[in-house]
Each structure stands twice: as structure tokens, then as C-alpha cells.
Design an enzyme around this catalytic site. Structure first.
Site, PDB file in Angstrom:
ATOM      1  N   ASP A 261      -0.473   2.766   1.885  1.00  0.00           N
ATOM      2  CA  ASP A 261      -1.823   2.215   1.678  1.00  0.00           C
ATOM      3  C   ASP A 261      -2.796   2.596   2.793  1.00  0.00           C
ATOM      4  O   ASP A 261      -3.977   2.811   2.536  1.00  0.00           O
ATOM      5  CB  ASP A 261      -1.764   0.683   1.601  1.00  0.00           C
ATOM      6  CG  ASP A 261      -1.057   0.205   0.351  1.00  0.00           C
ATOM      7  OD1 ASP A 261      -0.861   1.027  -0.560  1.00  0.00           O
ATOM      8  OD2 ASP A 261      -0.708  -0.989   0.283  1.00  0.00           O
TER       9      ASP A 261
HETATM   10  P1  NAP Z   1       2.957   0.395   2.510  1.00  0.00           P
HETATM   11  O1  NAP Z   1       1.652   0.669   1.900  1.00  0.00           O
HETATM   12  O2  NAP Z   1       3.668  -0.850   2.115  1.00  0.00           O
HETATM   13  O3  NAP Z   1       3.895   1.671   2.207  1.00  0.00           O
HETATM   14  C1  NAP Z   1       5.178   1.765   2.725  1.00  0.00           C
HETATM   15  C2  NAP Z   1       5.838   2.999   2.141  1.00  0.00           C
HETATM   16  O4  NAP Z   1       7.048   3.178   2.836  1.00  0.00           O
HETATM   17  C3  NAP Z   1       6.184   2.866   0.680  1.00  0.00           C
HETATM   18  O5  NAP Z   1       5.312   3.615  -0.125  1.00  0.00           O
HETATM   19  C4  NAP Z   1       7.634   3.347   0.582  1.00  0.00           C
HETATM   20  O6  NAP Z   1       7.710   4.449  -0.354  1.00  0.00           O
HETATM   21  C5  NAP Z   1       7.964   3.841   1.996  1.00  0.00           C
HETATM   22  N1  NAP Z   1       9.301   3.463   2.434  1.00  0.00           N
HETATM   23  C6  NAP Z   1       9.942   2.285   2.252  1.00  0.00           C
HETATM   24  N2  NAP Z   1      11.167   2.348   2.802  1.00  0.00           N
HETATM   25  C7  NAP Z   1      11.285   3.570   3.352  1.00  0.00           C
HETATM   26  C8  NAP Z   1      12.325   4.222   4.071  1.00  0.00           C
HETATM   27  N3  NAP Z   1      13.503   3.634   4.329  1.00  0.00           N
HETATM   28  N4  NAP Z   1      12.114   5.484   4.500  1.00  0.00           N
HETATM   29  C9  NAP Z   1      10.944   6.116   4.245  1.00  0.00           C
HETATM   30  N5  NAP Z   1       9.928   5.548   3.568  1.00  0.00           N
HETATM   31  C10 NAP Z   1      10.111   4.278   3.132  1.00  0.00           C
HETATM   32  O7  NAP Z   1       2.884   0.376   4.103  1.00  0.00           O
HETATM   33  P2  NAP Z   1       1.682   0.663   5.096  1.00  0.00           P
HETATM   34  O8  NAP Z   1       1.068   1.991   4.811  1.00  0.00           O
HETATM   35  O9  NAP Z   1       2.240   0.369   6.441  1.00  0.00           O
HETATM   36  O10 NAP Z   1       0.582  -0.407   4.697  1.00  0.00           O
HETATM   37  C11 NAP Z   1       0.765  -1.786   4.953  1.00  0.00           C
HETATM   38  C12 NAP Z   1       0.305  -2.576   3.766  1.00  0.00           C
HETATM   39  O11 NAP Z   1       0.698  -3.951   3.957  1.00  0.00           O
HETATM   40  C13 NAP Z   1      -1.197  -2.547   3.598  1.00  0.00           C
HETATM   41  O12 NAP Z   1      -1.564  -2.527   2.243  1.00  0.00           O
HETATM   42  C14 NAP Z   1      -1.614  -3.865   4.240  1.00  0.00           C
HETATM   43  O13 NAP Z   1      -2.855  -4.352   3.768  1.00  0.00           O
HETATM   44  C15 NAP Z   1      -0.462  -4.759   3.840  1.00  0.00           C
HETATM   45  N6  NAP Z   1      -0.388  -5.943   4.705  1.00  0.00           N
HETATM   46  C16 NAP Z   1      -0.174  -5.783   6.026  1.00  0.00           C
HETATM   47  C17 NAP Z   1      -0.226  -6.887   6.858  1.00  0.00           C
HETATM   48  C18 NAP Z   1      -0.069  -6.735   8.335  1.00  0.00           C
HETATM   49  O14 NAP Z   1      -0.417  -7.676   9.039  1.00  0.00           O
HETATM   50  N7  NAP Z   1       0.422  -5.616   8.830  1.00  0.00           N
HETATM   51  C19 NAP Z   1      -0.420  -8.146   6.335  1.00  0.00           C
HETATM   52  C20 NAP Z   1      -0.602  -8.282   4.955  1.00  0.00           C
HETATM   53  C21 NAP Z   1      -0.572  -7.156   4.158  1.00  0.00           C
HETATM   54  P3  NAP Z   1       9.113   4.798  -1.047  1.00  0.00           P
HETATM   55  O15 NAP Z   1       9.541   3.562  -1.740  1.00  0.00           O
HETATM   56  O16 NAP Z   1       8.799   5.934  -1.950  1.00  0.00           O
HETATM   57  O17 NAP Z   1      10.048   5.191   0.054  1.00  0.00           O
END
Ligand code: NAP
Length: 506
Positions: free
Chosen positions: A429
Site C-alpha cells: 500500500d
Molecule cells: P501491506 O500493504 O500490508 O503489504 C504487505 C505485503 O507484504 C503484502 O502485499 C504481501 O504480499 C507481502 N508479504 C506478506 N508476507 C510476506 C513475506 N513473508 N515475504 C514477502 N512478502 C510478504 O504493507 P505496507 O506496505 O507496509 O503498508 C501498511 C498498511 O497497513 C497500510 O495500508 C497502512 O495504512 C496500514 N496500517 C498501518 C498502521 C501502522 O501504524 N503502521 C496502522 C493501521 C493500518 P504477498 O501476500 O503477495 O506476499
């Protein structure tokens, strides 16, 4: 920090809960009581100063560990001061509580993986909130029960307001935190559960709870109003968290954290405990600021998080937007060769890196690229992972220098423009161009990294899974983006092997 303050307040709640049920001890002289009170207030003052210093240290990553130690020592002083309280008749139940709490809490805190930290915090919140609610109920019952002297202490409207507020937010935090735990641990679905008229239903319940609070303040001995507030608090925790998606739980948890802090502060006023007032206020403000930081970084309002049922919608572009373009892949050998000769590399880690626990192997790759003359930096998004600071903590655990971290999105985007290679590891994301280009996307408006402005970008992920928002990512089909499918730890390990093999001339 998020873990420290709730734990601290929870312990204070538990202590206060025991004291509230005990009767004053009359055996001590007024001089003894005066000295004892002075010592207690001095320990509380030291505790409060240490809590504030701890929070200050936690604002700089290099001093975060020191901050946790300061807060822990502050808690120790607060506990010692509370144990000196002259109103304690027997230490038996307190010791049992401390032993049981330590037996359950210590192994839990030692074993819980970083990826499970949000649900762990939710779980511990629930217990702190149970203690706050029990203190409120005990204090209320005590005030309207005939004492051994034949007198009923009664309660002023001010104290009734504090106690009513405490049990409403306390009870709401108990069930809300258990729901958040259940969603994050996937014991119940992480998808929003909605029904028609849900928001109106919740607002009506809040209205009834507030009217009951008004009745209680006007006439503190109206027991039905008090118990209605308690019951509605428990019910609201469930009904308000039901429509919120699992991915938004970190924001919900920090909001509940803030409520629990306010409830603790109210308890402090009700039972006259200074350190509880201070710790509660710090927790309340800390939780609130954290929620604001998270929602700002996601470019979402509180109202959108609480009432928006985020995560229930499929991709904004829908399934019939024409045949999907297939992402291109690159072999580990070719990617390793490019990395070995790159002048500048920006690594963008995300939730997947935390899941794979790939931070140590990432540092090895970093060192190898630098040995070959490349400069490596990390673009850390404020909401990468599942809690604020998630990736900072993981990278620092692996010994990666803070100086290599670019934590401002715009600064990182400037560095990306001149980078040879952007390596996206388990992030989705936070690198989705729809956040800038597609007004219908749930991510629209969220500041994101632009890895496509680098010469080339490699995306390391296991397959075609979406990120937490559940929407497709057009980055993966851009001309200069190449996928390397596999678990992050395994892929990075293979890249290292290939670069080493290149060095050995294989
Ligand atoms: P993300 O959008 O959740 O994407 C994580 C990606 O990691 C997934 O597409 C997944 O694809 C891949 N993945 C999972 N396990 C894996 C593994 N073992 N090896 C390699 N890839 C792996 O993560 P992000 O880009 O860090 O974004 C964070 C999201 O969380 C945002 O939308 C944010 O708004 C939300 N959020 C964050 C917080 C905070 O405080 N940090 C709080 C609330 C919400 P595959 O399944 O294809 O591997």
C-alpha cells in the site's frame, strides 16, 4: 511506548482496585501517617518525572531503549509508593495478584513476535480496563453501603461524574480491546461486519449512556443509571468495533488506549491518587496523539476509520476494468548482478519484511552492496507495517544505523528520483500509485513513496496478494518494475548468495 504506558496504567488500576476495597487503618499515629504520606508523595513525584523523561527519550530512536528503562523505573517507584499506602490492611491479595500477573505477563512479553505486538497490546489493554472498571464499581458500591460505624459515605456529583466516566470508558475499552484482539488474531473475521442502520444504532446507544451519566451526576445514588452505564459500555465496545476492518485495529487500539488513560485519570480523581491522575493523563494524550499521527499518515479522518468500514470494498478499479496487465519478473541472478553494480539503492520495507523476519538478512545484503561501492538507504513510511515505528524497531533490532533511514516521505521521494534501484521488500500500500492517481481508491490522498521514479525497481513478495487495504497495485505492472516472487527472507538470502558467487567468479 504504546506498550509501556498502558501496562503502567494497568498496574496502577490493579493496585487502586485492591485499595478501594479496603478500609482505612486506624492503628498509626498522625506523625507516622504524615511521614508515610510524605514518602509516598515523593515516590509519586519521582515516578511522574521518570514517566515524562521516558516519553521524551522515546521521541528519538537512538534513546528509545533508555526511554523504556526510565518508564519502567518510574513504574517501580509508583508501585513502591502505592504499596506503602496506610490504607492497606493485608498484602496477601496484592502479592497473589503480583505473582499471577508476573507468571502470565513475563513469558507473554518475552515470546510475542513483533508482528503480533498490536494484538498483544490490545490484550493487555483489556486487562487494564477490567481493573479500571472494577475500581469504579467497587468505589460506587462502597459509597452507598452502610459502614461499620452505621454511616453511608455517599458521593458528590463531581466524584459521580468521574466514576461514571471511568466505568463507561473502562467497560468500552474491555470489550473493544478483546474484539480488536480477536480480529487481529483472526479468531473472528478481520472484515468489517455491518448491518443497515448500524451507525444510527451506535449513536442511539451512546446517547442513552450519556443521558444515564447525566442522571447519575444529578443524583449519584441512582444505581440503575450507574449500572446502565456499565452495561452499555460493555455493549458499545463490541458494537463499535464490529464495523471496523482488522487493518484499522492499530488506530482503534491507540484510541482505546487513550480512553483507558482518561478513565484512569478519572479514577485518580475519584480515589485521590496523584500518580494515577498523571499516568492516566499521559496515556490519554499519548494514545490520542498516536491515533492522530496514524490517521494523518493514512490521510483518513477518525470518522472514516470508525464509521467507514474500510477494507470491505474490493479494488477501486473493479474486476471488469479490462484484461489485467501481467507484472514482469526478474531472476535472482540478474537482480543480484544489478545490485552488485548499483551506485545507489533505496530499500522500502513493509509489513511483509516484518512477517518474514527478514531484517537481519537485509542488513547483510546492505553491507554487501556497500562493499561493492553502492550507497544504501531505507525509505520508512510512517504507517509501514502494522503499528507506528514497526519497521524502525525491526531495522534497529538488526543493527541498521539510524542515519541510513529516510523517515520523511518527501525526502525519501527526492532520493528515489536519483537512485539506481529501489528494492521494495514486503511493502504494498505504501508504494501504490493509486494513492495519487485514483480518486476512487481507498488509499487516495495517503502520502506514498514513488519507486517508479528510480531507474528500476524490484518488488520482493510471495505472490499476487494485495496489501492490507485489499486493492490492486499498478506499480507492479509499470515498465521499470520487476517482481521477485518468494518469501522475503529466502529471496534476500538468495540475492546474497548470488552476489557472493559473482565475487568468487562463478
Ligand atoms: P501491506 O500493504 O500490508 O503489504 C504487505 C505485503 O507484504 C503484502 O502485499 C504481501 O504480499 C507481502 N508479504 C506478506 N508476507 C510476506 C513475506 N513473508 N515475504 C514477502 N512478502 C510478504 O504493507 P505496507 O506496505 O507496509 O503498508 C501498511 C498498511 O497497513 C497500510 O495500508 C497502512 O495504512 C496500514 N496500517 C498501518 C498502521 C501502522 O501504524 N503502521 C496502522 C493501521 C493500518 P504477498 O501476500 O503477495 O506476499
Amino acid at each position: 511506548m504504546t506498550a509501556a504506558i498502558p501496562t503502567l496504567a494497568a498496574s496502577m488500576h490493579s493496585m487502586a482496585g485492591v485499595f478501594a476495597a479496603l478500609l482505612p487503618q486506624d492503628g498509626l499515629s498522625s506523625a507516622e501517617l504524615g511521614t508515610r504520606d510524605l514518602v509516598i508523595q515523593a515516590t509519586y513525584l519521582i515516578a511522574a518525572v521518570l514517566f515524562i523523561l521516558g516519553l521524551r527519550s522515546l521521541t528519538r530512536p537512538a534513546q528509545a531503549r533508555l526511554g523504556m528503562q526510565q518508564a519502567a523505573f518510574g513504574m517501580l517507584f509508583a508501585v513502591i509508593g502505592t504499596l506503602l499506602n496506610a490504607h492497606i490492611l493485608t498484602y496477601q491479595y496484592i502479592i497473589i495478584g503480583l505473582v499471577v500477573g508476573a507468571i502470565i505477563g513475563y513469558p507473554m512479553a518475552m515470546k510475542v513476535p513483533m508482528t503480533a505486538m498490536p494484538q498483544f497490546i490490545a490484550f493487555s489493554h483489556a486487562f487494564g480496563a477490567i481493573a479500571a472498571t472494577l475500581v469504579g464499581i467497587v468505589e460506587y458500591r462502597h459509597s452507598f453501603t452502610m459502614g461499620m460505624d452505621g454511616m453511608m459515605p455517599g458521593m458528590s456529583s463531581g466524584v459521580a461524574a468521574a466514576i461514571g466516566f471511568e466505568v463507561l470508558f473502562g467497560a468500552l475499552t474491555v470489550t473493544g480491546s478483546f474484539m480488536a484482539f480477536g480480529k487481529l488474531q483472526e479468531l473472528i473475521t478481520g472484515r468489517p461486519i455491518t448491518f443497515p442502520g448500524q451507525n444510527a444504532f451506535n449513536i442511539t446507544l451512546i446517547g442513552v449512556a450519556l443521558i444515564s451519566l447525566g442522571v447519575l451526576i444529578y443524583n449519584p445514588d441512582t444505581a440503575w443509571a450507574f449500572y446502565t452505564i456499565v452495561g452499555l459500555g460493555f455493549f458499545l465496545g463490541v458494537s463499535m468495533v464490529l464495523p471496523i476492518g482488522g487493518g484499522d485495529m492499530p488506530v482503534v487500539i491507540s484510541l482505546l488506549n487513550s480512553y483507558a488513560g482518561l478513565a484512569a485519570s478519572a479514577t485518580g480523581f475519584a480515589i485521590g491518587n496523584n500518580v494515577l491522575i498523571i499516568a492516566g493523563a499521559l496515556e490519554g494524550a499519548g494514545g490520542f496523539i498516536l491515533s492522530i499521527i496514524m490517521s494523518k499518515a493514512m490521510n483518513r479522518s477518525f470518522a472514516n476509520i470508525i464509521f467507514g468500514a474500510f477494507g470491505s470494498a474490493p479494488s477501486s478499479k473493479g474486476k471488469d476494468a479490462g484484461p489485467a496487465k501481467e507484472p514482469k519478473t526478474i531472476s535472482v541472478e540478474d537482480a543480484a548482478t544489478q545490485l552488485a553494480y548499483a551506485g545507489s539503492v533505496v530499500i522500502i520495507p513493509g509489513y511483509g519484511m516484518a512477517v518474514a523476519q527478514a531484517q537481519h538478512v537485509c542488513r547483510e545484503l546492505h553491507e554487501l552492496v556497500e562493499k561493492h561501492g553502492g550507497k544504501v538507504s531505507y525509505a520508512i513510511h510512517p504507517v509501514a507495517g502494522r503499528m507506528p515505528g514497526h519497521l524502525n524497531v525491526i531495522l534497529s533490532e538488526a543493527g541498521i544505523d539510524y542515519g541510513a533511514l529516510l523517515t520523511d516521505v518527501e525526502d525519501a521521494n527526492r532520493v528515489l528520483q536519483t537512485a539506481d534501484i529501489a528494492v521494495i521488500i514486503g511493502a504494498n500500500d505504501i508504494v501504490n500509485p493509486d494513492a495519487e492517481d485514483d480518486k476512487a481508491s481507498p488509499l487516495y490522498g495517503m502520502p506514498i513513496f514513488r519507486p517508479w521514479t528510480s531507474k528500476v525497481s524490484f518488488v520482493v513478495k510471495r505472490g499476487k496478494g494485495t496489501g492490507f487495504s485489499g486493492v490492486e497495485n499498478p506499480l507492479f505492472t509499470k515498465d521499470n518494475t520487476f517482481m521477485i516472487y518468494g518469501d522475503a527472507k529466502g529471496v534476500l538470502g538468495n540475492l546474497i548468495k548470488e552476489i557472493k558467487a559473482l565475487d568468487e567468479g562463478h
